[in-house]
Design a protein around this motif. Structure first.
Motif, mmCIF file in Angstrom:
data_model
loop_
_atom_site.group_PDB
_atom_site.id
_atom_site.type_symbol
_atom_site.label_atom_id
_atom_site.label_comp_id
_atom_site.label_asym_id
_atom_site.label_seq_id
_atom_site.Cartn_x
_atom_site.Cartn_y
_atom_site.Cartn_z
ATOM 1 N N ARG A 1 68.557 -1.796 -33.516
ATOM 2 C CA ARG A 1 68.107 -0.494 -33.015
ATOM 3 C C ARG A 1 68.145 0.616 -34.075
ATOM 4 N NH1 ARG A 1 70.505 0.573 -27.610
ATOM 5 N NH2 ARG A 1 68.856 -0.840 -27.005
ATOM 6 N N PRO A 2 69.199 0.786 -34.878
ATOM 7 C CA PRO A 2 69.187 1.860 -35.890
ATOM 8 C C PRO A 2 68.084 1.666 -36.936
ATOM 9 C CG PRO A 2 71.413 1.018 -35.604
ATOM 10 C CD PRO A 2 70.499 0.139 -34.811
ATOM 11 N N PHE A 3 67.786 0.414 -37.259
ATOM 12 C CA PHE A 3 66.724 0.154 -38.235
ATOM 13 C C PHE A 3 65.379 0.645 -37.718
ATOM 14 C CE2 PHE A 3 63.270 -2.752 -39.477
ATOM 15 C CZ PHE A 3 63.199 -2.439 -40.813
ATOM 16 N N PHE A 4 65.073 0.299 -36.464
ATOM 17 C CA PHE A 4 63.787 0.700 -35.908
ATOM 18 C C PHE A 4 63.716 2.199 -35.649
ATOM 19 C CE2 PHE A 4 63.299 -3.866 -34.777
ATOM 20 C CZ PHE A 4 62.107 -4.061 -35.447
ATOM 21 N N SER A 5 64.819 2.820 -35.282
ATOM 22 C CA SER A 5 64.781 4.269 -35.063
ATOM 23 C C SER A 5 64.565 4.997 -36.389
ATOM 24 C CB SER A 5 66.056 4.749 -34.380
ATOM 25 O OG SER A 5 67.165 4.580 -35.226
ATOM 26 N N ALA A 6 65.206 4.515 -37.477
ATOM 27 C CA ALA A 6 65.001 5.126 -38.794
ATOM 28 C C ALA A 6 63.569 4.895 -39.264
ATOM 29 C CB ALA A 6 65.983 4.543 -39.796
ATOM 30 N N LEU A 7 63.049 3.704 -39.025
ATOM 31 C CA LEU A 7 61.671 3.401 -39.410
ATOM 32 C C LEU A 7 60.688 4.264 -38.620
ATOM 33 C CD1 LEU A 7 59.853 1.522 -41.118
ATOM 34 C CD2 LEU A 7 59.797 -0.002 -39.142
ATOM 35 N N GLY A 8 60.963 4.459 -37.342
ATOM 36 C CA GLY A 8 60.099 5.294 -36.516
ATOM 37 C C GLY A 8 60.088 6.738 -36.970
ATOM 38 N N GLN A 9 61.224 7.246 -37.424
ATOM 39 C CA GLN A 9 61.268 8.622 -37.913
ATOM 40 C C GLN A 9 60.519 8.769 -39.232
ATOM 41 O OE1 GLN A 9 65.406 9.581 -38.074
ATOM 42 N NE2 GLN A 9 65.521 10.041 -35.870
ATOM 43 N N LYS A 10 60.551 7.736 -40.068
ATOM 44 C CA LYS A 10 59.821 7.797 -41.333
ATOM 45 C C LYS A 10 58.317 7.739 -41.116
ATOM 46 C CE LYS A 10 63.342 5.728 -44.267
ATOM 47 N NZ LYS A 10 63.728 4.576 -45.086
ATOM 48 N N LEU A 11 57.882 6.947 -40.154
ATOM 49 C CA LEU A 11 56.449 6.748 -39.936
ATOM 50 C C LEU A 11 55.858 7.721 -38.919
ATOM 51 C CD1 LEU A 11 56.331 2.852 -39.830
ATOM 52 C CD2 LEU A 11 55.813 4.369 -41.745
ATOM 53 N N LYS A 12 56.680 8.575 -38.342
ATOM 54 C CA LYS A 12 56.191 9.508 -37.328
ATOM 55 C C LYS A 12 55.219 10.494 -37.954
ATOM 56 C CE LYS A 12 57.910 12.442 -33.665
ATOM 57 N NZ LYS A 12 59.094 13.071 -33.083
#
Length: 69
Positions: free
Chosen positions: A9-20
């Motif tokens: 979950r932390p990996f995908f949340s960090a990735l989502g913030q970068k790609l937002k």
């Protein structure tokens, strides 16, 4: 399985913030002033689209009438 999801979950949340997508701030200072269009004059696209619509409707109606006879 829950442990695996908690680890990912932390990996995908960090990735989502970068790609937002971030909205671009566009200033209207450099935009040229616009004038309203003249209402009495129809542009070429409007005329062509109405003629094409009338032709399609006429073709469909005539083919339906011929098919019924």
């Amino acid at each position: 399985m829950k442990k695996f999801i908690d680890n990912i979950r932390p990996f995908f949340s960090a990735l989502g913030q970068k790609l937002k997508r971030k909205p671009k701030v566009i200033s209207a200072v450099n935009e040229p002033p616009t004038a309203p269009r003249v209402k009495g004059k129809a542009d070429r696209f409007t005329i062509i689209s109405w003629v094409a619509t009338i032709l399609i409707v006429a073709a469909l109606l005539s083919s339906a009438i011929l098919y019924k006879n």
